[in-house]
Write an enzyme that holds these catalytic residues in place. Structure first.
Site, PDB file in Angstrom:
ATOM      1  N   ARG A 117      12.893  20.068  78.244  1.00  0.00           N
ATOM      2  CA  ARG A 117      12.468  21.309  78.152  1.00  0.00           C
ATOM      3  C   ARG A 117      13.047  21.775  76.581  1.00  0.00           C
ATOM      4  O   ARG A 117      13.778  20.893  75.837  1.00  0.00           O
ATOM      5  CB  ARG A 117      13.418  22.350  78.992  1.00  0.00           C
ATOM      6  CG  ARG A 117      12.895  22.399  80.228  1.00  0.00           C
ATOM      7  CD  ARG A 117      13.812  23.271  81.062  1.00  0.00           C
ATOM      8  NE  ARG A 117      13.077  23.709  82.313  1.00  0.00           N
ATOM      9  CZ  ARG A 117      13.892  24.069  83.524  1.00  0.00           C
ATOM     10  NH1 ARG A 117      15.130  23.823  83.638  1.00  0.00           N
ATOM     11  NH2 ARG A 117      13.300  24.447  84.558  1.00  0.00           N
ATOM     12  N   GLY A 162      38.679  42.843  60.684  1.00  0.00           N
ATOM     13  CA  GLY A 162      37.362  42.601  59.884  1.00  0.00           C
ATOM     14  C   GLY A 162      37.106  43.734  58.785  1.00  0.00           C
ATOM     15  O   GLY A 162      37.875  44.363  58.462  1.00  0.00           O
ATOM     16  N   THR A 174      37.676  37.729  62.131  1.00  0.00           N
ATOM     17  CA  THR A 174      36.455  37.818  62.656  1.00  0.00           C
ATOM     18  C   THR A 174      35.916  36.586  63.023  1.00  0.00           C
ATOM     19  O   THR A 174      35.961  35.668  62.259  1.00  0.00           O
ATOM     20  CB  THR A 174      35.339  38.814  61.676  1.00  0.00           C
ATOM     21  OG1 THR A 174      34.027  38.642  62.441  1.00  0.00           O
ATOM     22  CG2 THR A 174      35.298  38.208  60.419  1.00  0.00           C
ATOM     23  N   ILE A 175      35.316  36.500  64.174  1.00  0.00           N
ATOM     24  CA  ILE A 175      34.495  35.036  64.457  1.00  0.00           C
ATOM     25  C   ILE A 175      33.343  34.982  63.302  1.00  0.00           C
ATOM     26  O   ILE A 175      32.829  33.832  63.252  1.00  0.00           O
ATOM     27  CB  ILE A 175      33.951  35.276  65.820  1.00  0.00           C
ATOM     28  CG1 ILE A 175      32.926  36.353  66.211  1.00  0.00           C
ATOM     29  CG2 ILE A 175      35.043  35.230  66.806  1.00  0.00           C
ATOM     30  CD1 ILE A 175      32.229  36.110  67.580  1.00  0.00           C
ATOM     31  N   ASP A 176      32.679  36.209  62.819  1.00  0.00           N
ATOM     32  CA  ASP A 176      31.375  36.105  62.155  1.00  0.00           C
ATOM     33  C   ASP A 176      31.666  35.415  60.809  1.00  0.00           C
ATOM     34  O   ASP A 176      30.698  34.944  60.105  1.00  0.00           O
ATOM     35  CB  ASP A 176      31.133  37.357  61.835  1.00  0.00           C
ATOM     36  CG  ASP A 176      30.733  38.152  63.276  1.00  0.00           C
ATOM     37  OD1 ASP A 176      30.600  37.876  64.127  1.00  0.00           O
ATOM     38  OD2 ASP A 176      30.562  39.522  62.759  1.00  0.00           O
ATOM     39  N   GLY A 181      27.249  36.530  65.370  1.00  0.00           N
ATOM     40  CA  GLY A 181      27.475  36.598  63.766  1.00  0.00           C
ATOM     41  C   GLY A 181      27.143  37.893  62.986  1.00  0.00           C
ATOM     42  O   GLY A 181      27.049  37.701  61.910  1.00  0.00           O
ATOM     43  N   GLY A 205      36.634  44.356  66.680  1.00  0.00           N
ATOM     44  CA  GLY A 205      36.359  43.293  67.767  1.00  0.00           C
ATOM     45  C   GLY A 205      37.238  42.293  67.825  1.00  0.00           C
ATOM     46  O   GLY A 205      37.785  41.895  66.749  1.00  0.00           O
TER      47      GLY A 205
HETATM   48  O1  F6P Z   1      31.587  41.047  64.704  1.00  0.00           O
HETATM   49  C1  F6P Z   1      31.994  40.266  65.700  1.00  0.00           C
HETATM   50  C2  F6P Z   1      31.150  40.487  66.748  1.00  0.00           C
HETATM   51  O2  F6P Z   1      31.237  39.748  67.845  1.00  0.00           O
HETATM   52  C3  F6P Z   1      29.669  40.077  66.269  1.00  0.00           C
HETATM   53  O3  F6P Z   1      29.207  38.667  66.393  1.00  0.00           O
HETATM   54  C4  F6P Z   1      28.714  41.136  67.213  1.00  0.00           C
HETATM   55  O4  F6P Z   1      27.502  41.481  66.617  1.00  0.00           O
HETATM   56  C5  F6P Z   1      29.629  42.208  67.718  1.00  0.00           C
HETATM   57  O5  F6P Z   1      30.916  42.014  67.235  1.00  0.00           O
HETATM   58  C6  F6P Z   1      29.556  42.669  68.814  1.00  0.00           C
HETATM   59  O6  F6P Z   1      30.207  43.731  68.992  1.00  0.00           O
HETATM   60  P1  F6P Z   1      30.658  44.565  70.564  1.00  0.00           P
HETATM   61  O7  F6P Z   1      31.549  43.691  71.273  1.00  0.00           O
HETATM   62  O8  F6P Z   1      31.364  45.788  70.046  1.00  0.00           O
HETATM   63  O9  F6P Z   1      29.147  44.333  71.228  1.00  0.00           O
END
Ligand code: F6P
Length: 363
Positions: A175, A115, A138-140, A183, A15
């Protein structure tokens, strides 16, 4: 050191995330300024290495990419050469094709920016003799051996910005607003963005939640003076004794696609508090977290990673990944980098700090 380096390749896999282009720029500038190497950009991750989809990179054709999100090389999370699934659904091991292409392209070094998935492939290729080094992306932020991955800071800031915006509308309308964040199986984005954005509840995969406790916390927000509530939910969060919510199952070399827990938590809160007159809305931030211009922190980290990856190749130090440890970029074994995921410690300082200031994790 074995032999002289003349030409290196770089690919971005898995990703995308903000900062990939800054790494590419760091690599191209360092490699050409310091060593006068030729640089080959491989398109669409390992897929490009299987079919030889490549193009030369130089200081001219990478101009202006520092601030741009995504990756100029393209990426893919489907092209695992060890587990390639063709259009007929047949699995093949194409790793030998990749090794041949590395030779055919005369690559004396290959930088894999990825990643856990892409870095595992890089490690397997290294074990088969490929001159590979890795850069953690990775953003995660779920890679264990680096203090942080690039892309994470930008994603957190994007989520924090969303929370600032949601807070004003939640407050105006009295609300509860639930924000679902990415993540995967780690709660880093939700934890950091939740604290930075002043969330009342943060639900993360590492701490299974009790929905009763979440409702109690929200109820206290309405019985007190606040009259609104902000709930941050990581996409991988799950209730006590329950499981994650998915959009699509794993298959064809892909992981399961998470998503939907925000709506589930929103529905649950509406069931508890709706009868008391509380309105609930849900926002899913999704891929907005993956796009856009990298933060200053990510631009600097990406540039440092790119340069240090070049230095690893110059030293012939293959099978390693660059990592941030404290203030320094250090080499770590790829093997070690992919062996274990980094999760949020449920009793760690950050969670404790959040709890001390009144944030509920639903436990
Ligand atoms: O690993 C990065 C990430 O954005 C996760 O946070 C998310 O679960 C996943 O990739 C989404 O993947 P895709 O872009 O294949 O839907």
């Amino acid at each position: 050191m074995g032999h002289e380096i003349k030409r290196i390749g770089i690919l971005t896999g898995g990703g995308d995330c903000p900062g990939l282009n800054a790494v590419i720029r760091g690599v191209v500038k360092s490699a050409s300024n310091l060593y006068q190497w030729e640089i080959i950009g491989i398109e669409d991750g390992f897929e490009g290495l299987m079919i030889g989809k490549v193009r030369p990179l130089n200081q001219e054709n990478i101009k202006g990419i520092l601030t741009v999100g995504g990756t100029i090389l393209g990426t893919s999370n489907r092209g695992n050469p060890f587990d390639f699934v063709d259009t007929d659904g047949v699995k093949k091991d194409l790793s030998s094709v990749v090794l041949e292409n590395i030779k055919r392209l005369s690559l004396d070094g290959l930088i894999v920016v990825g990643g856990d998935g892409s870095l595992s492939i890089a490690n397997q290729l290294y074990k088969m003799g490929a001159p590979v080094v890795g850069v953690p992306k990775t953003i995660d932020n779920d890679l264990s051996v680096t203090d942080v991955t690039f892309g994470f800071d930008t994603a957190v800031n994007t989520a924090r910005d969303a929370l600032d915006r949601l807070r004003s509308t939640a407050e105006s309308h009295h609300r509860v607003i639930v924000l679902e964040l990415m993540g995967r199986y780690a709660g880093w984005i939700a934890l950091h963005a939740g604290i930075a954005g002043g969330a009342d509840v943060i639900l993360i995969p590492e701490i299974p939640y009790d929905i009763g406790k979440v409702c109690d916390k929200m109820r206290s927000r309405f019985h007190g003076k606040s009259g609104f509530g902000i709930v941050v939910v990581a996409e991988g969060a799950k209730p006590l004794g329950g499981d994650v919510v998915t959009q699509a199952p794993a298959g064809k070399g892909r992981l399961e696609r998470l998503g939907g827990v925000g709506n589930k938590v929103g529905d649950n809160i509406a069931m508890c508090l709706g009868p008391e007159g509380v309105d609930v809305r849900v926002t899913v931030l999704g891929h907005i977290q993956r796009g856009g211009s990298p933060s200053a922190f990510d631009r600097i980290l990406s540039t440092r990673f790119g340069h240090e990856a070049v230095e690893l190749i110059a030293r012939g130090d293959f099978g390693k990944m660059v990592a941030l440890k404290g203030q320094d970029i250090v080499p770590v074994k790829l093997e070690e980098a992919v062996s274990r995921m980094r999760s949020v410690p449920p009793e760690g300082q950050l969670v404790k700090t959040a709890e001390a200031i009144g944030v509920s994790f639903g436990r």
